[in-house]
Every structure is written in structure tokens, then in C-alpha cells.
Design an enzyme around this catalytic site. Structure first.
Site, PDB file in Angstrom:
ATOM      1  N   HIS A 363       0.782  -1.229   0.000  1.00 35.65           N
ATOM      2  CA  HIS A 363       0.000   0.000   0.000  1.00 35.65           C
ATOM      3  C   HIS A 363       0.810   1.273   0.000  1.00 35.65           C
ATOM      4  CE1 HIS A 363      -4.245  -1.169   0.320  1.00 35.65           C
ATOM      5  NE2 HIS A 363      -3.745  -2.297   0.790  1.00 35.65           N
ATOM      6  N   LYS A 554      -9.179  14.144   3.450  1.00 37.74           N
ATOM      7  CA  LYS A 554      -8.335  12.954   3.522  1.00 37.74           C
ATOM      8  C   LYS A 554      -7.504  13.084   4.783  1.00 37.74           C
ATOM      9  CE  LYS A 554      -6.570  14.128  -0.578  1.00 37.74           C
ATOM     10  NZ  LYS A 554      -6.538  12.859  -1.290  1.00 37.74           N
ATOM     11  N   ARG A 555      -6.784  12.029   5.190  1.00 35.71           N
ATOM     12  CA  ARG A 555      -5.901  12.171   6.337  1.00 35.71           C
ATOM     13  C   ARG A 555      -4.955  13.356   6.115  1.00 35.71           C
ATOM     14  NH1 ARG A 555      -6.154   8.222  10.509  1.00 35.71           N
ATOM     15  NH2 ARG A 555      -4.377   9.376  11.319  1.00 35.71           N
ATOM     16  N   LYS A 560       0.493  14.550   1.391  1.00 34.69           N
ATOM     17  CA  LYS A 560      -0.750  14.881   0.704  1.00 34.69           C
ATOM     18  C   LYS A 560      -0.858  16.388   0.419  1.00 34.69           C
ATOM     19  CE  LYS A 560      -3.374  10.921   2.608  1.00 34.69           C
ATOM     20  NZ  LYS A 560      -4.086  10.304   1.466  1.00 34.69           N
ATOM     21  N   THR A 662      -8.215   6.791  -3.233  1.00 30.66           N
ATOM     22  CA  THR A 662      -9.538   6.325  -3.635  1.00 30.66           C
ATOM     23  C   THR A 662     -10.545   7.464  -3.503  1.00 30.66           C
ATOM     24  OG1 THR A 662      -9.799   5.477  -1.375  1.00 30.66           O
ATOM     25  CG2 THR A 662      -9.255   3.885  -3.103  1.00 30.66           C
ATOM     26  N   LYS A 666     -14.039   8.626  -5.828  1.00 31.09           N
ATOM     27  CA  LYS A 666     -15.373   8.978  -5.330  1.00 31.09           C
ATOM     28  C   LYS A 666     -15.806  10.325  -5.876  1.00 31.09           C
ATOM     29  CE  LYS A 666     -13.891   6.866  -0.966  1.00 31.09           C
ATOM     30  NZ  LYS A 666     -13.326   7.236   0.360  1.00 31.09           N
TER      31      LYS A 666
HETATM   32  C1  LIG Z   1     -12.098   7.352   0.762  1.00 26.87           C
HETATM   33  C2  LIG Z   1     -11.737   7.737   2.133  1.00 26.87           C
HETATM   34  C3  LIG Z   1     -10.402   7.980   2.473  1.00 26.87           C
HETATM   35  C4  LIG Z   1      -9.273   7.903   1.456  1.00 26.87           C
HETATM   36  O1  LIG Z   1      -9.127   9.172   0.842  1.00 26.87           O
HETATM   37  P1  LIG Z   1      -7.822   9.533   0.009  1.00 26.87           P
HETATM   38  O2  LIG Z   1      -8.147  10.863  -0.563  1.00 26.87           O
HETATM   39  O3  LIG Z   1      -7.696   8.488  -1.047  1.00 26.87           O
HETATM   40  O4  LIG Z   1      -6.693   9.568   0.959  1.00 26.87           O
HETATM   41  C5  LIG Z   1     -10.105   8.349   3.763  1.00 26.87           C
HETATM   42  N1  LIG Z   1     -11.078   8.477   4.698  1.00 26.87           N
HETATM   43  C6  LIG Z   1     -12.370   8.274   4.409  1.00 26.87           C
HETATM   44  C7  LIG Z   1     -13.391   8.452   5.473  1.00 26.87           C
HETATM   45  C8  LIG Z   1     -12.749   7.894   3.125  1.00 26.87           C
HETATM   46  O5  LIG Z   1     -14.039   7.670   2.848  1.00 26.87           O
END
Ligand SMILES: *Cc1c(COP(=O)(O)O)cnc(C)c1O
Length: 824
Positions: A363, A554-555, A560, A662, A666
Site C-alpha cells: 500500500h 483525507k488524512r 498529501k 480512492t 469517489k
Molecule cells: C475514501 C476515504 C479515504 C481515502 O481518501 P484519500 O483521498 O484516497 O486519501 C479516507 N477516509 C475516508 C473516510 C474515506 O471515505
């Protein structure tokens, strides 16, 4: 007789759902209309819904058993599921019924559904991927079981105090969990510590693991409902218990308190999820968690195998274990321990079975994320496993040495044991050597894995390396999260896209259609209004819904680069202050995300975002032009609210550092345009939507690597006035007048310490790309056309496609129909 009695309780019509709901309210929860709370009504409805899936659940497990199918065991230390009820009801095709039934008795389905607290047993992308995979595996009718830990406390709740993150425990089981079923009969003993002892039998040495301090693991099962089919798979989570309530010897010796202490120690094991994302914590309790869940899961797998088969050779035909990252990599030595020590198999046979029934998903390439356990810790906790790992290693080293005689550097790099600076066990190496497949999670990531981090291994085992680009389930991320858009798509092209997302292409022919564009705009606007209502209600902040919503959720992590977006906001601020009549597109920047509690830089970035938001709010010249909001406690249920309201998806990691992402997928599915770097799956999104429907900027991964040695962030600071002005506002405490100096560490990282994440190198290119995007947004018809292309071309990013690839190329399991045969 049983059948008839049950059928009466689980009818799929409104009346029987209402009966069931009232039954549970009265008989299960002992409440009446005067005492029932929203929580009670949610619980009663959840139980009524659960009643409607248990028959399928039982039948599915029986069907798999009778057809003696090969099963996928998806091992993950994290499952970021979120809320279950809305998703289950949708997948059971029961949402209309539910809504009407509740309204018949004066209740609001949308309100009850959202009383549920999130099952937040994960940090971010890795855990959410596991949850999307469960949905896809069930929907594709694959006989799969998820294995993980039932943490008492999931990822912490985040609140904000004076701009600073505050963490609170997530006591998600406080109200009970109507979706799980406890299985005390599925309890396994997990040994720890002790020592390995040799025993000679007919001239052969066997090893016993003795003198251990065992703990018991007990199963809790949660149903995973496939969309529109009969299959209901199982998510099996383990909780830790002491081996017995009291050690009688201790008790009789009078050490009652010590005996209770032991019990508490044991139950601490599954208390809490480690809250770090993409960083290795290295704590002993974490290693204990990893072995605990691996041992319980493998014992369960072996128990099931033995019940159905009698020949160990068929093990790889009945079981495939997919490891989500290296957290479950102890599966490899654990299978060897069981095969060799318990089943008396010879080593080579055991090794062949192990390798052929395991796969590993990598990952991350970030070195700080790689798991390495000190040999001393390993030896104390898992003495026999360390021995097995040494044996695997010595055989493996001999093979490598035979292929590359005299290449000692290569041996050192490939060894399962690292010598310097501290002797430690390399979990990634165990996972690669002990499995038949290693995959990355996006094309670029798999390439960098093969050519970089794991080059030695891909030279040695080229056939083991492959790519499986991540995906997300359109059931949760479109159908559930965005009912307005889902309805529009259904009215336009029907329902086929829900389980075959390539069909969503069908809307592409309407991209230039003014009426369809108007419908898409109406959906987006309504979603933006709904989000602004939520922000007003929860934060008492007013956001103009007609502004352009740029979203980075995101985190919080330096790679990032939330800081890069914050710096851009300062650039915009400076431009407007310098020229108050400047014609700008009104913009709202929405941030969300948790920082690991010990990650000070990430927490400081959260503070900076709040300070920038405060300065902008205070300034009347910026009113209705610029707005910054940080929405606390980002989690799955919040993502479902935020993502459908985004105009712009911000995906700006340093190229080469985001394995896939991911969130990006979305957003695309929900009609946001991406501004992003050529990193992770952004590259594949660009390939799908076309260069003209995405805003790409910045260095490529190869350029980042090539630049590193000569990179000088000061160059950009000194030569670009706009960049310098933005950095200087932070540096001169413009955003920290009352707490001077707090942002020094940010500036130090950006300039003096060499800007490892290369914000400065990409800053000008980001500004240019932002301005191009702002210009594009002014033409709403053309923007909407681009948004439609994004939605229409999101078919690749369904997790159904990802799972089909895993299954066709690695797992080779048969989709298994378990629906009862229709009588003619
Ligand atoms: C999809 C998702 C992530 C991953 O987001 P990235 O932008 O790919 O880091 C993290 N937290 C939650 C709650 C998510 O639904």
C-alpha cells in the site's frame, strides 16, 4: 413448521416491516411510545432489517459449505465500514419499502438511518478499500470472508479547540451494535511468549511452543449484503478475552488482584485501533494485535478446511489468503507453524502450500511506513515464529546466493532480517517471499514498486508482481451518497450501471444536452445547499452555495500537501487585497481530515488552516469572495455528505507518494473535476476522462526523484514574488498575531530543511493550474459538460472491476449462486 413461523416475521412488505419494528421496540428494547428515543427507534428498525437478511446469511454460508467452494480470506487490520443500515437496505432493494413504512407510522427514514454511529475501524484509504472490497465480493457472489479485529475503540473522534485538533475516544459500541452476532463457540486460544522446545521423534526434531501466556479470541460476525442478489457474506472480527475468568492457583494463593490484572491485560489487546496512517508505530501491543488476529483467523480457516477436506494438498484449491498490507504477514510463518509443528508436514510441502495460498497487497512506498519489528521483541513474543522465519530466510538466502554468487549486497537487501541499525524482521520481505502474488494498487505505484523498492524481488520473482488498480463501490459512493444524481442517472439510462459501472457511459451522449446539463447543475446545487445547511447547523458557519467548492478531505499528512492548498489560498488572499475590485470567481475551500495524534507537523497544518479561515472571515473585503471551512471529524458518513457537493476534487500529493488514492475516484463519480498531480490513480483518471477534462500540474514522479539531489526551495522563494509574499505572511505571524512563532516549524520545513515534499517546486505550476480552472468554471455550460464526462467515464473505478481482476488473476474463486431454486 419452523419455516412458516419465520416467514411471518420477515416479509419484505411495508406492513410486516412495521410489525417487526414495533415488535422489537416493545419486546427487544422494552420501550413504548412515551419512552422510546431516536436511538431506540433506530435500534428497532435495524433489528427489523437484520431479521430480513439472516435467512440469506445462513443460506449463503450453507451454500458455500455444500458446494465446497474455494474461499477468499481477506485479512485486514482495518475495515472502515461507516454506517451499515442505509447500505444494507439499499443492497436488499428495500429502501422504498423502508421509507414508506416509517412514514406510515409518522417516522422519517432519512433521520432514523443517520442515528447510527460509524463503524470506524480504520484510519483512511486502506481500511475503506477493505470495506469497498467486501461490498464488491458479496455483490459478485464470491465466497469471501473478511477477517479483522473488533476494536472497542475505533479511530478517535476529532474536535477542534482554538484551531487545534483534540482527540476523544470513539466509544462506538456504547449503544450496542445491532449488526453483529457474537459467537462464543468460535473461540480460539492464542499463545504468546514462552519458548520453542525440541522433541526427537524417530530421529526427527519437532518443535513445541511451550510455557506460553495464552489469550482467547472470540468471533463476532457482521453480515455483508451483496447488492440485488441473495449472497450475504461474513465479516468476522476477533475480540480478546482472558483464557479463564480466574487462575485458580493464583486465587488460592491469594493473588486475586493479580489474576484480575491478567484478565484486564488480555482484554486490552483489542481495545483500540492504532491511529497512524502511512506511518509505522512500532509498538509491542500492535505486534500482539497482528499475531492475535492472524492466529485466530488461521485457526478458523484450518478448522473449516478440515471439516470439508481430508487432503492437505488441496489446501490452495480451497483457500486463498489476501493480505491487506504487511499487517497480516505473520500468516506466512503461522501457516508454516501449523503445517509443520501441528500437522507433521515436511517443510517443502508446507512451504509450497503456504506460498500458493497467499497473496500480498502493498500500500505504500513511504519508508517510514514499512513494518520492521525488533528481533528482540519478536523473540520474546513469538519465539517459535522467529525460528521459522530464520529457517525460511536461510533457505531463501541460499537460493538467491545460488542465482547471484558473491553478490553479498543483494543478499543483505533481500534478507528477511535487517542487521543495521537494529536487528529487525522485515515484514514486507516475508510477505513477498511467502506468497505467490505481490500487487501494487495503481499502475504507477506497481511500476515504482517493481523498479524501485522491490527491484531485487521483482528480478528474482518477476511472475509474482502485478497491479490491481483500486476502486470504490458505486453502491455506497453514488447510489447511497448521492441519491439525487443516482435518480437522475436511473431516469436517464436505467439501473444497469449499479452493478456494471461501465454502463454509466450511457450518459455521455447527453454531455452537450442543455436540459441534461441543467439537471446535473440542479443536482449539484441541491447537494451544495444540503452541505451548507449541515455546516450551518453543526459549525454555525455560513457558506455561499453558489461559490465554487474546492474540497480536500483525507488524512492530514505532509505528502498529501494540504499545505500547498493553504499556500494557494494565501496567494488568492493577497491578490484580492492588492486589487479589491479584481473579478474573481467566489470560492469556498473545504478541508477535512484527522492528523495522527503524535504527528505534530500535521496538527500544525490544521491550526494554520483555521488561522487562515479566521483572518479571511474577519475581513469584509473578502466577504462573498473567499471562504475557508475545516469540517471536523472526517469519516465515512461525513464523506458521503461532502463529496457529492464538491465542484473540485483536490488531489495534490507529491508525485510518487500516493500509492493510489480512492477519494479521487469517489469525487470523479460524483461529478467533481480533479485538480491534481500525476500521482497514484490520478494518472488513470486522466487517461479515462481525457486531458481536457482534468487539471494536471506539477512534477512527475520521475522528475521528483531526478530533482532531489539539487533541489533548493529558496530558489522559488527568491525568484517568485507571489510565492515569497505568501510564505512571508505565515513567516511574519500574520496568521498568528496572538501566538507568535507557532508556525516556525512549517516555514523551517518549507525552506531551511529542504522541503522534502517539494511544495515550492510545484507551487507556481499549481497557481497557474488553479487560475485556468477558475476561468473554466466561469463557463458553466462547458464546466458541466466536463463534469458529465467525468461521471460517464468513471466506470473503471468501481471496486467490482478491481475485485474481478483479483479473482481472475490471483484468487481463482467461483462466483457462487446461493439463491433458492425457484419452484416451477
Ligand atoms: C475514501 C476515504 C479515504 C481515502 O481518501 P484519500 O483521498 O484516497 O486519501 C479516507 N477516509 C475516508 C473516510 C474515506 O471515505
Amino acid at each position: 413448521m419452523e419455516k412458516a413461523a419465520v416467514v411471518d416475521q420477515i416479509g419484505m412488505d411495508e406492513e410486516s416491516l412495521i410489525r417487526s419494528f414495533l415488535f422489537h421496540l416493545t419486546c427487544t428494547l422494552a420501550k413504548d411510545k412515551y419512552t422510546a428515543t431516536d436511538q431506540d427507534r433506530y435500534q428497532a428498525l435495524a433489528l427489523a432489517v437484520r431479521d430480513r437478511l439472516v435467512e440469506r446469511w445462513i443460506q449463503t454460508q450453507q451454500g458455500y459449505h455444500h458446494q465446497n467452494v474455494k474461499r477468499i480470506c481477506y485479512l485486514s487490520l482495518e475495515f472502515l465500514i461507516g454506517r451499515a443500515m442505509g447500505n444494507n437496505v439499499i443492497n436488499l432493494l428495500l429502501e422504498d419499502t423502508c421509507r414508506k413504512a416509517m412514514s406510515q407510522i409518522g417516522l422519517d427514514w432519512d433521520v432514523l438511518r443517520d442515528v447510527e454511529s460509524d463503524a470506524a475501524l480504520g484510519n483512511g484509504g486502506l481500511g475503506r478499500l477493505a470495506a469497498c472490497f467486501l461490498d464488491s465480493m458479496a455483490t459478485l457472489k464470491l465466497p469471501a470472508i473478511g477477517y479483522g479485529i473488533r476494536y472497542d475503540y475505533g479511530i478517535f473522534k476529532q474536535s477542534i479547540d482554538n484551531g487545534y485538533q483534540v482527540e476523544e475516544p470513539d466509544n462506538w459500541l456504547r449503544w450496542g451494535n445491532p449488526w453483529e452476532v457474537a459467537h462464543p463457540e468460535l473461540s480460539f486460544v492464542v499463545p504468546f511468549e514462552g519458548r520453542a522446545e525440541p522433541r526427537r521423534v524417530n530421529g526427527v526434531t519437532h518443535w513445541d511452543w511451550v510455557g506460553t501466556r495464552p489469550i482467547v479470541g472470540m468471533a463476532y460476525d457482521t453480515p455483508i449484503v451483496g447488492y440485488g442478489c441473495f449472497n450475504v457474506n461474513n465479516l468476522r472480527l476477533w475480540t480478546a478475552r482472558a483464557t479463564s475468568e480466574f487462575h485458580f492457583q493464583d486465587f488460592s494463593r491469594g493473588s486475586y488482584v493479580e489474576a484480575v490484572e491478567d484478565k484486564l491485560m488480555a482484554e486490552n489487546l483489542t481495545k483500540v485501533l492504532y491511529p497512524s496512517d502511512a506511518v509505522y508505530a512500532g509498538r509491542e501491543l500492535r505486534l500482539r494485535q497482528e499475531y492475535f488476529f492472524v492466529s485466530c483467523s488461521v485457526q478458523d480457516i484450518v478448522r473449516r478446511f478440515k471439516a470439508d477436506a481430508n487432503d492437505w494438498s488441496s489446501f490452495p484449491d480451497k483457500v486463498f489468503v489476501q493480505m491487506n498490507d504487511t499487517h497480516p504477514a505473520l500468516v506466512v510463518p503461522e501457516l508454516m507453524h501449523i503445517f509443520v509443528d501441528k500437522e507433521d508436514m515436511d517443510w517443502d510441502k508446507a512451504w509450497e502450500l503456504t506460498v500458493n495460498s497467499c497473496g500480498y497487497t502493498n500500500h505504500t512506498l513511504l519508508p517510514e511506513a514499512l513494518e520492521r519489528w525488533p528481533v528482540s521483541m519478536f523473540e520474546r513474543l513469538l519465539p517459535r515464529h522467529l525460528q521459522i522465519i530464520y529457517e525460511i530466510n536461510s533457505r531463501f538466502m541460499r537460493k538467491v546466493a545460488t542465482r547471484y554468487p558473491g553478490d553479498f549486497d543483494r543478499l543483505r537487501r533481500m534478507s528477511l532480517i535487517q542487521e543495521d541499525p537494529e536487528k529487525s524482521v522485515r515484514m514486507a520481505n516475508i510477505a513477498v517471499v511467502g506468497s505467490c502474488s505481490t500487487n501494487g494498487v495503481a499502475a504507477i505505484h506497481s511500476r515504482l514498486l517493481k523498479d524501485g523498492l522491490m527491484k531485487d524481488f521483482s528480478d528474482f520473482y518477476p511472475e509474482r508482481f502485478n497491479n490491481k488498480t483500486n476502486g470504490v463501490t458505486p453502491r455506497r459512493w453514488l447510489l447511497k451518497a448521492n441519491p439525487r444524481l443516482a435518480t437522475l442517472i436511473r431516469e436517464t439510462i436505467g439501473d444497469g450501471w449499479i452493478t456494471d459501472l461501465d454502463k454509466i457511459r450511457g450518459i455521455e451522449r447527453l454531455a452537450k444536452d442543455k436540459a441534461f446539463q441543467k439537471s446535473i447543475q440542479d443536482v449539484k446545487y441541491a447537494n451544495k445547499v444540503a452541505l451548507t445547511d449541515y455546516i450551518k447547523r453543526t459549525l454555525n458557519i455560513s457558506v455561499p452555495p453558489n461559490s465554487m467548492f474546492q474540497v480536500q478531505v483525507k488524512r492530514i499528512h505532509e505528502y498529501k500537501r494540504q499545505l500547498l492548498l493553504a499556500l494557494y489560498i494565501i496567494v488568492l488572499f493577497n491578490r484580492i487585497k492588492a486589487n479589491p475590485s479584481l473579478d474573481v470567481v467566489p470560492q469556498t475551500f473545504i478541508f477535512g481530515g484527522k492528523a495522527a495524534p503524535g504527528y505534530h507537523m500535521a496538527k500544525l497544518i490544521i491550526k494554520l488552516i483555521h488561522q487562515i479561515a479566521g483572518v479571511i472571515d474577519y475581513d469584509p473585503q473578502l466577504k462573498d469572495k473567499l471562504k475557508v471551512v475545516f469540517i471536523p471529524d472526517y469519516r465515512v458518513s461525513l464523506a458521503e455528505r461532502i463529496i457529492p457537493a464538491a465542484d473540485v476534487s483536490v488531489q495534490i500529493s507529491t508525485a510518487g507518494m500516493e500509492a493510489s488514492g480512492t477519494g479521487n475516484m469517489k469525487f470523479q463519480m460524483n461529478g467533481a473535476l480533479t485538480i491534481g498531480t500525476l500521482d497514484g490513480a490520478n494518472i488513470e483518471i486522466k487517461e479515462e476522462v481525457g486531458d481536457e477534462n482534468i487539471f494536471i500540474f506539477g512534477l512527475t514522479a520521475d522528475e521528483v526523484e531526478a530533482r532531489r539531489s539539487s533541489y533548493n526551495p529558496y530558489h522559488y522563494y527568491e525568484t517568485d514574488d507571489e510565492i515569497r509574499a505568501a510564505v512571508d505572511l505565515i513567516r511574519n505571524d500574520f496568521f498568528s498575531l496572538t501566538e507568535p512563532g507557532i508556525f516556525r516549524p512549517i516555514i523551517a520545513n518549507l525552506l531551511e530543511h529542504g522541503d522534502y515534499y517539494m511544495h515550492m517546486a510545484d507551487f507556481r505550476s499549481f497557481i497557474d493550474s488553479q487560475l485556468k480552472m477558475e476561468a473554466a468554471y466561469r463557463d458553466q455550460s462547458s464546466w458541466t459538460e466536463m463534469a458529465i464526462y467525468n461521471i460517464a467515464r468513471s466506470g473503471k473505478f468501481t471496486s467490482d472491476r478491481t475485485i474481478a481482476e483479483y479473482n481472475n488473476e490471483i484468487w481463482h474463486c467461483k462466483p457462487t449462486d446461493v439463491a433458492p431454486k425457484k419452484s416451477s
